[in-house]
Design a protein around this motif. Structure first.
Motif, PDB file in Angstrom:
ATOM      1  N   UNK A   1       0.847  -1.189   0.000  1.00  0.00           N
ATOM      2  CA  UNK A   1       0.000   0.000   0.000  1.00  0.00           C
ATOM      3  C   UNK A   1       0.885   1.242   0.000  1.00  0.00           C
ATOM      4  N   UNK A   2       0.631   2.151  -0.891  1.00  0.00           N
ATOM      5  CA  UNK A   2       1.450   3.371  -0.897  1.00  0.00           C
ATOM      6  C   UNK A   2       1.230   4.174   0.393  1.00  0.00           C
ATOM      7  N   UNK A   3       2.266   4.821   0.881  1.00  0.00           N
ATOM      8  CA  UNK A   3       2.122   5.594   2.127  1.00  0.00           C
ATOM      9  C   UNK A   3       1.228   6.818   1.920  1.00  0.00           C
ATOM     10  N   UNK A   4       0.614   7.252   3.025  1.00  0.00           N
ATOM     11  CA  UNK A   4      -0.175   8.481   3.013  1.00  0.00           C
ATOM     12  C   UNK A   4       0.282   9.344   4.179  1.00  0.00           C
TER      13      UNK A   4
ATOM     14  N   UNK B   1      -8.073  11.885   8.713  1.00  0.00           N
ATOM     15  CA  UNK B   1      -9.352  12.252   8.091  1.00  0.00           C
ATOM     16  C   UNK B   1     -10.108  11.026   7.599  1.00  0.00           C
ATOM     17  N   UNK B   2      -9.400  10.027   7.065  1.00  0.00           N
ATOM     18  CA  UNK B   2     -10.053   8.804   6.627  1.00  0.00           C
ATOM     19  C   UNK B   2     -10.622   8.029   7.806  1.00  0.00           C
TER      20      UNK B   2
END
Length: 80
Positions: A64-67, A74-75
């Motif tokens: 999974x790409x980092x955020x 917020x998610x």
């Protein structure tokens, strides 16, 4: 083998014997040891299960790409 009990432990066993639920101190201790064994096995299973979940999460995070932190928070807030 010989064991020594604290006065509190001895009193606890005496109370159990006086309740009539157990016929002897040996019977009460045998049950206690059996329960300790069950607890240890359950704890081992819990640790193994947790390790599997951690490993799966690490594997998923590798794909999974980092955020950034703000997006993540917020998610999470949106989900709840």
């Amino acid at each position: 083998m010989s064991i020594s009990l604290t006065p509190d432990q001895e009193g606890f066993i005496q109370t159990k014997l006086q309740s009539g639920k157990y016929r002897s101190a040996e019977e009460a201790l045998e049950i206690a040891l059996r329960l300790l064994d069950e607890y240890d096995r359950a704890n081992t299973e819990w640790v193994e299960d947790l390790q599997e979940k951690i490993d799966a999460a690490i594997l998923a995070s590798d794909k999974t790409p980092p955020i950034d932190g703000e997006t993540f928070v917020n998610q999470v807030i949106k989900r709840f």
